[in-house]
Design an enzyme around this catalytic site. Structure first.
Site, PDB file in Angstrom:
ATOM      1  N   THR A  29       0.848  -1.185   0.000  1.00 57.49           N
ATOM      2  CA  THR A  29       0.000   0.000   0.000  1.00 57.49           C
ATOM      3  C   THR A  29       0.883   1.234   0.000  1.00 57.49           C
ATOM      4  O   THR A  29       2.078   1.153  -0.298  1.00 57.49           O
ATOM      5  CB  THR A  29      -1.006  -0.031   1.164  1.00 57.49           C
ATOM      6  OG1 THR A  29      -1.960   1.017   0.991  1.00 57.49           O
ATOM      7  CG2 THR A  29      -0.324   0.116   2.516  1.00 57.49           C
ATOM      8  N   ASN A  30       0.328   2.400   0.308  1.00 55.90           N
ATOM      9  CA  ASN A  30       1.092   3.654   0.284  1.00 55.90           C
ATOM     10  C   ASN A  30       0.667   4.521   1.460  1.00 55.90           C
ATOM     11  O   ASN A  30      -0.145   4.110   2.286  1.00 55.90           O
ATOM     12  CB  ASN A  30       0.882   4.372  -1.061  1.00 55.90           C
ATOM     13  CG  ASN A  30      -0.584   4.630  -1.315  1.00 55.90           C
ATOM     14  OD1 ASN A  30      -1.235   5.351  -0.563  1.00 55.90           O
ATOM     15  ND2 ASN A  30      -1.132   4.033  -2.364  1.00 55.90           N
ATOM     16  N   ARG A  31       1.190   5.724   1.544  1.00 58.11           N
ATOM     17  CA  ARG A  31       1.032   6.544   2.747  1.00 58.11           C
ATOM     18  C   ARG A  31      -0.260   7.358   2.789  1.00 58.11           C
ATOM     19  O   ARG A  31      -0.468   8.140   3.707  1.00 58.11           O
ATOM     20  CB  ARG A  31       2.229   7.493   2.877  1.00 58.11           C
ATOM     21  CG  ARG A  31       3.527   6.769   3.186  1.00 58.11           C
ATOM     22  CD  ARG A  31       4.693   7.732   3.250  1.00 58.11           C
ATOM     23  NE  ARG A  31       4.516   8.754   4.266  1.00 58.11           N
ATOM     24  CZ  ARG A  31       5.131   9.926   4.272  1.00 58.11           C
ATOM     25  NH1 ARG A  31       5.963  10.237   3.295  1.00 58.11           N
ATOM     26  NH2 ARG A  31       4.917  10.793   5.238  1.00 58.11           N
TER      27      ARG A  31
END
Ligand code: C5P
Length: 227
Positions: A29-31
């Site tokens: 995933t990402n931030r």
């Protein structure tokens, strides 16, 4: 009825980072926190819209009155967005869609005894490009808003993205600054119109940024936007 300039309008908002599974217990995933998307959904509700919030996020305060569509992967988000956009007036694509996913998701938990696995990635669909295609056919949504997180050449990169993705409005974000962008409550953005006009807003809360975005959409729908 609630009234407001978006009464009778269907607004679809996406929020959060997509989660791309590696196996039943792990994902990439990402931030992205989803905060900007949730604030946009709230601002559209406040102006009377019927809001559908397509979200990967748990645990943020829910914009009360929005319809929830929970998704995890980019592929699930694509399907939800295309379905909801068939009769929508506005799409605001605030989600951080993973560009790549693990090419295969293992059916069982990957065991460390097998040694470090090699991760092979596959490209995800670009949701805004698919929306642009469907929009040519159906005429919906009239207004499509995208976000651009850039670390250099903010305006040029954002403008190119606006054109490539056939957007009405681009919200460009310099994510190299530490007081704006991911996970914090403030944002510094430039709004770029399809006509090329741009407005750089000062550092403000994500709630205030959301209100600016939605007010601009109201102007565009009313045909009173200044170019
Ligand atoms: O191309 P880039 O990811 O920088 O563009 C960002 C914009 O495109 C955002 O509005 C994001 O939600 C959208 N996007 C998308 N599908 C992807 C990647 C990004 O719709 N696969």
């Amino acid at each position: 009825s609630r009234g407001g300039p978006l009464q009778g309008r269907k607004v679809v908002v996406t929020a959060g980072g997509t989660r791309e599974p590696l196996d039943p217990v792990r994902y990439l995933t990402n931030r992205s926190s989803g905060k900007q998307g949730y604030a946009v959904a709230q601002a559209a509700l406040d102006r009377g819209a019927d809001v559908v919030l397509i979200t990967t996020v748990d645990g943020l305060p829910w914009p009360s009155g929005a319809r929830r569509v929970a998704v995890a992967t980019a592929q699930e988000m694509l399907e939800a967005v295309l379905a909801e956009c068939q009769n929508a007036d506005v799409l605001i694509m605030a989600a951080a869609v993973a560009d790549f996913r693990p090419a295969t998701a293992a059916g069982q938990k990957i065991k460390k005894e097998g040694g470090a696995p090699t991760l092979t990635l596959a490209a995800n669909p670009d949701i805004l490009l698919e929306v642009a295609r469907q929009r040519q056919r159906l005429g919906h949504p009239q207004v499509v808003v995208g976000f651009a997180a850039e670390t250099e050449n903010l305006l040029q990169n954002a403008q190119a993205k606006l054109a490539r993705k056939s957007l009405t409005l681009m919200v460009a974000n310099d994510v190299s600054a530490t007081d704006a962008g991911f996970a914090v409550d403030t944002n510094r953005v430039t709004l770029i119109s399809a006509g090329g006009a741009f407005e750089t807003l000062p550092l403000m809360s994500k709630v205030e940024v959301a209100e600016k975005i939605v007010d601009r959409i109201v102007e565009i729908l009313a045909g009173t936007e200044e170019e």
